[in-house]
Scaffold this active site. Structure first.
Site, PDB file in Angstrom:
ATOM      1  N   TYR A   1      22.039  24.161   7.217  1.00  0.00           N
ATOM      2  CA  TYR A   1      21.684  23.229   8.285  1.00  0.00           C
ATOM      3  C   TYR A   1      22.866  22.554   8.963  1.00  0.00           C
ATOM      4  O   TYR A   1      22.680  21.878   9.976  1.00  0.00           O
ATOM      5  CB  TYR A   1      20.697  22.173   7.767  1.00  0.00           C
TER       6      TYR A   1
ATOM      7  N   HIS B   1      20.349  14.916   9.905  1.00  0.00           N
ATOM      8  CA  HIS B   1      21.000  14.765  11.214  1.00  0.00           C
ATOM      9  C   HIS B   1      20.281  15.607  12.263  1.00  0.00           C
ATOM     10  O   HIS B   1      20.033  15.140  13.382  1.00  0.00           O
ATOM     11  CB  HIS B   1      22.476  15.170  11.106  1.00  0.00           C
TER      12      HIS B   1
ATOM     13  N   ASP C   1      24.846  10.214  14.461  1.00  0.00           N
ATOM     14  CA  ASP C   1      26.162  10.709  14.050  1.00  0.00           C
ATOM     15  C   ASP C   1      26.781   9.800  12.989  1.00  0.00           C
ATOM     16  O   ASP C   1      27.357  10.279  12.004  1.00  0.00           O
ATOM     17  CB  ASP C   1      27.093  10.820  15.256  1.00  0.00           C
TER      18      ASP C   1
END
Length: 123
Positions: free
Chosen positions: A27, A48, A89
């Site tokens: 991923y 994320h 992030d």
């Protein structure tokens, strides 16, 4: 913005996103499928991807305001999309640091997509 994300990762882990995270597990990097390989792949990269997935209509390449002060990443004031992408992030960069002990350089760095079998995990 990938350059900003790289700076966050470097600050938190001491590692550059490329090569250490861009092609890690199933991923990390663009997209993903199959079962995440470890905590870095699951808790950080998969989460994320899910975070970005909730932000449909938000451009992921835009520069967002943030700062690196006193050892902390702080997302600044911007558009709603910029703030949310920055938080995605920021959370991933911190997650990478928190899971450095499970990072498997020899097992999952440059992991071939062909070994990521099965359906994508659900967010």
């Amino acid at each position: 913005n990938l350059l900003q994300f790289n700076k966050m990762i470097l600050k938190e882990t001491g590692k550059n996103a490329i090569p250490f995270y861009a092609f890690y597990g199933c991923y990390c990097g663009w997209g993903g499928r199959g079962k995440p390989k470890d905590k870095t792949d699951d808790r950080c990269c998969f989460v994320h991807d899910c975070c970005y997935g909730k932000l449909t209509g938000c451009p992921k390449w835009d520069i967002y305001p943030y700062s690196l002060k006193s050892g902390y990443i702080t997302c600044g004031k911007g558009t709603w999309c910029e703030e949310q992408i920055c938080e995605c992030d920021r959370a991933a960069a911190i997650c990478f640091r928190e899971n450095l002990d499970t990072y498997n350089k020899y097992g999952y760095m440059f992991y071939p997509d062909s070994r990521c079998k099965g359906p994508s995990e659900q967010c």
